[in-house]
Scaffold this motif. Structure first.
Motif, mmCIF file in Angstrom:
data_model
loop_
_atom_site.group_PDB
_atom_site.id
_atom_site.type_symbol
_atom_site.label_atom_id
_atom_site.label_comp_id
_atom_site.label_asym_id
_atom_site.label_seq_id
_atom_site.Cartn_x
_atom_site.Cartn_y
_atom_site.Cartn_z
ATOM 1 N N GLY B 21 39.871 27.984 54.860
ATOM 2 C CA GLY B 21 39.338 29.322 55.143
ATOM 3 C C GLY B 21 39.691 30.318 54.063
ATOM 4 O O GLY B 21 38.858 31.118 53.624
ATOM 5 N N LEU B 22 40.927 30.252 53.607
ATOM 6 C CA LEU B 22 41.384 31.138 52.532
ATOM 7 C C LEU B 22 40.572 30.891 51.257
ATOM 8 O O LEU B 22 40.107 31.828 50.602
ATOM 9 C CB LEU B 22 42.874 30.876 52.285
ATOM 10 N N ALA B 23 40.405 29.602 50.955
ATOM 11 C CA ALA B 23 39.631 29.263 49.757
ATOM 12 C C ALA B 23 38.193 29.771 49.889
ATOM 13 O O ALA B 23 37.600 30.247 48.919
ATOM 14 C CB ALA B 23 39.648 27.754 49.538
ATOM 15 N N LEU B 24 37.672 29.704 51.115
ATOM 16 C CA LEU B 24 36.293 30.168 51.341
ATOM 17 C C LEU B 24 36.170 31.674 51.083
ATOM 18 O O LEU B 24 35.234 32.131 50.418
ATOM 19 C CB LEU B 24 35.874 29.836 52.775
ATOM 20 N N LEU B 25 37.122 32.439 51.607
ATOM 21 C CA LEU B 25 37.082 33.892 51.396
ATOM 22 C C LEU B 25 37.190 34.227 49.910
ATOM 23 O O LEU B 25 36.465 35.079 49.389
ATOM 24 C CB LEU B 25 38.228 34.566 52.153
ATOM 25 N N LEU B 26 38.094 33.540 49.229
ATOM 26 C CA LEU B 26 38.259 33.823 47.797
ATOM 27 C C LEU B 26 37.059 33.315 47.008
ATOM 28 O O LEU B 26 36.692 33.894 45.988
ATOM 29 C CB LEU B 26 39.552 33.187 47.296
ATOM 30 N N PHE B 27 36.454 32.264 47.500
ATOM 31 C CA PHE B 27 35.218 31.780 46.880
ATOM 32 C C PHE B 27 34.165 32.888 46.902
ATOM 33 O O PHE B 27 33.524 33.191 45.892
ATOM 34 C CB PHE B 27 34.731 30.543 47.644
ATOM 35 N N LEU B 28 34.011 33.510 48.081
ATOM 36 C CA LEU B 28 33.009 34.570 48.219
ATOM 37 C C LEU B 28 33.361 35.778 47.348
ATOM 38 O O LEU B 28 32.484 36.369 46.700
ATOM 39 C CB LEU B 28 32.890 34.996 49.684
ATOM 40 N N ALA B 29 34.654 36.122 47.333
ATOM 41 C CA ALA B 29 35.074 37.272 46.518
ATOM 42 C C ALA B 29 34.814 36.999 45.038
ATOM 43 O O ALA B 29 34.277 37.848 44.318
ATOM 44 C CB ALA B 29 36.550 37.564 46.752
ATOM 45 N N ALA B 30 35.193 35.803 44.596
ATOM 46 C CA ALA B 30 34.998 35.464 43.176
ATOM 47 C C ALA B 30 33.510 35.378 42.845
ATOM 48 O O ALA B 30 33.074 35.820 41.778
ATOM 49 C CB ALA B 30 35.684 34.144 42.862
ATOM 50 N N LEU B 31 32.749 34.825 43.777
ATOM 51 C CA LEU B 31 31.300 34.717 43.572
ATOM 52 C C LEU B 31 30.687 36.107 43.381
ATOM 53 O O LEU B 31 29.954 36.347 42.408
ATOM 54 C CB LEU B 31 30.666 34.013 44.777
ATOM 55 N N ALA B 32 31.012 37.018 44.295
ATOM 56 C CA ALA B 32 30.425 38.360 44.222
ATOM 57 C C ALA B 32 30.889 39.097 42.967
ATOM 58 O O ALA B 32 30.089 39.739 42.275
ATOM 59 C CB ALA B 32 30.791 39.151 45.479
#
Lengths: 259, 815
Positions: B21-32
């Motif tokens: 879940g943490l990786a997913l949130l950071l994935f979205l942050a890094a993506l944006a």
């Protein structure tokens, strides 16, 4: 003729792990009588604790029935079982298992508030009485982390009886305590039993088991023997001769069962 | 090394759900973040590269041929800072657009909004392939009777290849087939009013000759001002290039416009003089706004991820007290344990950030066509994403630093913890928590849990605050621009339902009025003049209104509308740039060299000329621009009691007067409508989409945090169940914690948005000139948003708390 308060018939419990079945309890028949202090002894892995949790509705049966007040508790849903635990059963575990962010007082009071037909003020009076009786007045506002092992276990006993249950189930209640604290807890359980609360206690310790007026020997998932003793007299709790006499009887009985 | 590796992987295995879940949130942050920074960097770089490629120089301007003479050009060339002045002959003509079947797509635009040039005569533009995905390899330019148009026409009017430009030159119409779209880094954005059309040299020469035959010079309104009139007339465009020496001295296009203004005779009267920086700014205006909004959202994502990290680390340390104690007991140094914890989170974050970064890089090209429609330029190659890498590294560093601080708790655990069955040396402190009274038991228990873990629940509150504030901001903006009338008000533009221009000798005003009122009563009407004039080197729009009461509909942020001929209401950007406030004097040079002084009566927050517009009384406007007597120069605007009948009015006027009355929306209304609607659509689409995303994000974050919380409270939950608490009551109590904390956070977030959101957005929209943007966020809406967020948090927690039923009381047997 003593009146059965809890009856188990053909009670069986089997665990399945990785496709391997382990029969822990095999068709146990048992009656607990009103006002009795029943001790269950037996070697490790014999199924004593499983028996206690199946009888108290904490654990599901594989087959059989456990009847309390005319109702098979094995068939009760989660809500009714919670009701049963809140109103009729009390529990004391080897570890005190107090809620870590509640004070000792609150650990007793919170389940007390679940009691039906009793006001908050009445509950507080009961809790105040129990706290005093358990010798916890000075530490009532402490958190569990700030209390000694004996204080925590006494608190657990108070919690178990705050709703005046019909039966208190105790699983090795002195297992984690030193001798002095063990005696305190056992004395409390004996006093409660004298106040007509039925007690079912699982223990390894003969000195603890002789608090009961009935001792069951449990082995390989079944009851292998039963010893009837005179009810414990709390006034002799510190009388070493009285204790040794009961202990000798129990030890001889256990020896006859090859334990 | 081996113990560290073992501990790290054991920790990752144990909490894999949380780490995923943490990786997913950071994935979205890094993506944006990667996406927005890369788009911004690449679009900015592309704009600069294209301005160089087409050799646009540092200043662009156009003017009537009669104004910008060869001598004027030589005078500019003579400036020591000027390397070269490229001159392009052009003409302008009233133009409408029709499809192949002759259906009108775009109504006739005033001539000043167009500039026809010959292909190859000045700048070297790229021409798009028909699918707009790339450029045509080589083009010899449009064929005769064809035209290339900028891509913004497609954005604004959905014009297609095969449609026709219809030019009105001296009353004779000429149709030119649109053969392609070209890339115009100077005037390619929909926000640039002037449209450049490219023709074949042959067609251009022929049409220019036709224009010259009409004899119109375009000076109908006033010399020195770009006229709003109906005739075609020749114009001249110049692109001025700075010397390399001047550039090395730090002189840029903005300085050059000032130099031309100060040191050349033409400069004093120049009206459309744009620096390279101004043109680039117009082109990237929307990119800047979108980048800012998305960057804020990315940072919110990161904060949520950070809070989740801290929450997880904290609860992990708490629930693993015995394990940490045992590990210390067997001789592992505390630094090794701290490192193990940090590496677990760093690895998880690294994976999420790296994947998000890669995804951002891969997705960026997919957005190029969308931004082509907004900016008019096509990015063809991504630059190395340094900005994205820097952002991701900064996020990783911040996260590791926070976890390192949190991991210091491990140092406080003694090996004795293992002997205490995991009870820590330092435990919860319910100081300040009220006693559990017995009444409202579930709420009391929830409050106790919050008070016992203030730090963790404060984090949840912050998540709620940030997300709710962001969503409230989106709704506030959406509310402010929703509806055609609202969007005008929000962007500081007064509204006209229609314009009429007619020759007073042929048509009487009373007849026009009678025709309009035959369809719908007129609620307000006024005369309006608009013109462009150079003010200290940059083109500024002047508007004159006979009824300045109409400005009540716009956004006057201080002072008042002009009442007298010597008063001026000025845009916020202009006021800021020149340090003007209400009561100050504004000097405006007239074409004859005289200066007219205006008293600043008020400040206007408006998109008018990007915040640089000046509104005068109609008398003041006439004094400045010395209007001729031709009725054609008069533009009357009117507002209808029933604005929905505007088209019906237009039809009625056309039916009665034919060409005798021009009903095209003029001036500000003709150029701003599409832009405002485009901005509105972009803002609402992005805002509401991100609001939905924020809500989903809130649910995901709460579920992850709830999961972790339940793991750390598993034993307590078992105890409660053994006491007789029902599953439903425990779940309700658990959800109440999140409801309470998130409601407080959401309410604070909404309140902050209501209090400061307008100022924040005004800073952003100040780029447009709207320096005082008012959010439309009524209290009930803010409360509703807060309630939705609080409920979302509570329901997510309630949903996740079903795991309590998996807690077996048998777990209590061994403590």
């Amino acid at each position: 003729m003593r009146e059965a308060i809890l009856t188990a018939r053909r009670l069986a419990k089997t665990y399945v792990a990785d496709g391997v079945q382990t029969h822990v309890l095999g068709s146990v028949d048992l009656e607990l009588y009103d006002g009795d202090f029943t001790s269950v002894m037996g070697p490790s892995g014999s199924g004593k604790s499983t028996l206690l949790y199946c009888l108290s509705g904490m654990d599901a049966l594989t087959s059989g029935e456990v009847v309390f007040e005319g109702v098979d508790i094995a068939r009760l849903d989660e809500g009714r079982l919670s009701e049963l635990r809140a109103q009729s059963f009390g529990f004391v575990f080897q570890a005190a298992n107090l809620v870590s962010n509640l004070t000792l007082y609150e650990n007793v009071a919170v389940p007390g508030y679940l009691k039906r037909g009793r006001s908050v003020a009445q509950t507080r009076r009961v809790v105040d009485g129990l706290i005093e009786r358990m010798g916890l007045s000075e530490v009532a506002s402490h958190l569990p982390s700030q209390a000694s092992g004996g204080q925590k276990q006494r608190c657990a006993v108070a919690r178990a009886v705050v709703n005046e249950p019909a039966i208190v189930f105790a699983d090795e209640p002195t297992g984690a305590l030193n001798r002095a604290n063990s005696l305190e807890v056992l004395d409390l359980l004996s006093e409660l039993n004298r106040d007509s609360i039925s007690v079912l206690m699982v223990t390894h310790d003969v000195r603890s088991a002789i608090r009961g007026n009935r001792v069951l020997y449990f082995e390989d998932g079944g009851i292998r023997g039963e010893l009837e003793l005179a009810p414990w007299d709390p006034s002799f709790s510190r009388d070493e001769a009285y204790v040794r006499e009961r202990e000798a009887m129990a030890s001889a009985w256990l020896a006859s069962l090859s334990w | 090394m081996e113990p560290l590796r073992t501990l790290v992987f054991a920790g990752l295995r144990k909490d894999k759900g949380t780490f995923v879940g943490l990786a997913l949130l950071l994935f979205l942050a890094a993506l944006a973040l990667t996406l927005t920074t890369s788009l911004f960097v690449d679009l900015s770089a592309r704009e600069e590269a294209l301005l160089d490629q087409v050799a646009a120089g540092d200043v662009a301007a156009n003017d009537l041929v009669s104004n910008l003479t060869d001598e004027d050009v030589r005078e500019i060339e003579a400036l020591p800072e000027v390397e070269e002045v490229k001159v392009t002959e052009a003409f302008t003509a009233p133009t409408r657009v029709e499809d192949a079947q002759g259906n009108e797509i775009v109504k006739t635009a005033p001539p000043s909004a167009s500039a026809y040039e010959a292909w190859g005569s000045s700048l070297d533009f790229n021409v798009f392939t028909d699918d707009l995905s790339s450029y045509r390899d080589a083009t010899s330019g449009p064929a005769d009777d064809e035209a290339y148009v900028r891509i913004a026409e497609r954005t604004l009017h959905n014009i297609e290849i095969g449609d026709y430009l219809v030019l009105d030159i001296g009353g004779r119409e000429t149709s030119l087939r649109i053969a392609a779209f070209y890339e115009d880094p100077q005037m390619g954005t929909p926000f640039m009013e002037t449209k450049r059309y490219l023709l074949s040299p042959g067609t251009f020469e022929k049409l220019l000759a036709d224009v010259e035959k009409t004899g119109s010079s375009g000076a109908g309104v006033a010399s020195g001002a770009m006229a709003i009139e109906k005739e075609a007339y020749p114009i001249r465009e110049i692109n001025v290039v700075l010397t390399s020496e001047a550039l090395s001295q730090g002189i840029d296009g903005r300085d050059l416009t000032q130099l031309i203004d100060d040191e050349t005779s033409w400069g004093e009267s120049a009206h459309t003089l744009f620096s390279r920086q101004t043109l680039s700014g117009y082109s990237l205006l929307v990119v800047q706004v979108i980048t800012a909004v998305l960057a804020v959202f990315s940072l919110i994502l990161f904060v949520v991820a950070l809070i989740l990290c801290l929450h997880t680390a904290s609860s992990s340390i708490q629930s693993g007290y015995a394990d940490w104690g045992v590990l210390k007991g067997v001789g592992l140094p505390r630094n090794a344990l701290r490192r193990a914890l940090i590496v677990q989170y760093a690895l998880s974050a690294l994976v999420g950030l790296a994947l998000g970064f890669i995804a951002g890089c891969l997705l960026e090209p997919l957005f190029w066509p969308t931004f082509l429609l907004i900016t008019g330029i096509l990015v063809v190659e991504a630059s190395f994403p340094w900005a994205g890498i820097c952002c991701c590294v900064a996020l990783l560093a911040a996260l590791v630093a926070c976890i390192a601080v949190m991991a210091r708790k491990i140092g406080r655990i003694t090996p004795l913890a293992a002997l205490r069955q995991g009870d820590g040396d330092v435990r919860f402190s319910p100081r300040g928590a009220s006693a559990i009274s017995g009444s409202r038991l579930k709420a009391s228990l929830a409050w106790r849990a919050i008070a016992s873990e203030k730090g963790r629940y404060a984090g949840i509150g912050i998540c709620s605050l940030l997300l709710c504030a962001f969503v409230a901001l989106c709704f506030g903006i959406g509310g402010a621009v929703a509806g055609d009338d609202a969007v005008y008000k929000a962007f500081g533009v007064w509204k006209s339902d229609g314009s009429v221009r007619f020759d007073a000798q042929e048509v009487s005003l009373d007849e026009v009025r009678e025709t309009i009122e035959g369809v719908s009563p007129i609620t307000r009407e006024w005369e309006e003049g608009a013109a462009v004039l150079d003010l200290n080197g940059e083109a500024r729009t002047f508007v004159g209104l006979s009824d300045t009461g109409v400005l009540e509909e716009a956004s006057i942020v201080s002072g008042r509308a002009p009442k007298h001929a010597n008063e001026a209401l000025i845009g916020l950007s202009l006021a800021r740039a020149r340090g003007l406030s209400v009561g100050d004097k504004l000097q405006v040079p007239k074409s004859d060299g005289e200066e007219r002084t205006y008293l600043v009566s008020g400040l206007l927050s408006s998109v008018l000329n990007g915040g640089n517009g000046i509104v005068l009384t109609y008398e003041g406007f006439q004094e400045l621009f010395e209007p001729g007597s031709e009725a054609a120069d008069v533009s009357r605007q009117y507002q209808l009691a029933d604005p929905g009948k505007a088209d019906e009015v237009t039809e009625a006027l056309a039916s009665r007067f034919g060409d005798g009355v021009d009903t095209e929306l003029t001036g500000l209304f003709g150029s701003s409508t599409n832009m405002l609607l485009l901005v509105r659509d972009m803002l609402t689409t992005i805002g509401y989409a991100m609001s939905a995303f924020a809500l989903v994000l809130a649910c995901v974050a709460v579920m992850l945090i709830s999961r972790r919380t339940l793991l750390s409270e598993r034993r307590d939950m078992g105890i409660y169940r053994a006491m007789g608490f029902t599953l439903a009551s425990l779940r309700t109590s658990f959800a109440l914690r999140f409801l309470g904390v998130s409601a407080v956070g959401a309410l604070i977030g909404s309140a902050l948005t209501m209090a400061a959101g307008g100022a924040l957005i005004s800073m952003l929209f100040g780029l447009f000139g709207v320096g005082a943007f008012g959010l439309a966020l009524p209290a009930w809406e803010a409360l509703a948003i807060s309630a939705v967020f609080a409920l979302a948090f509570a329901l997510s927690a309630f949903g996740m708390s079903r795991r309590i039923k998996d807690v077996s009381v048998r777990e209590l047997v061994v403590g």
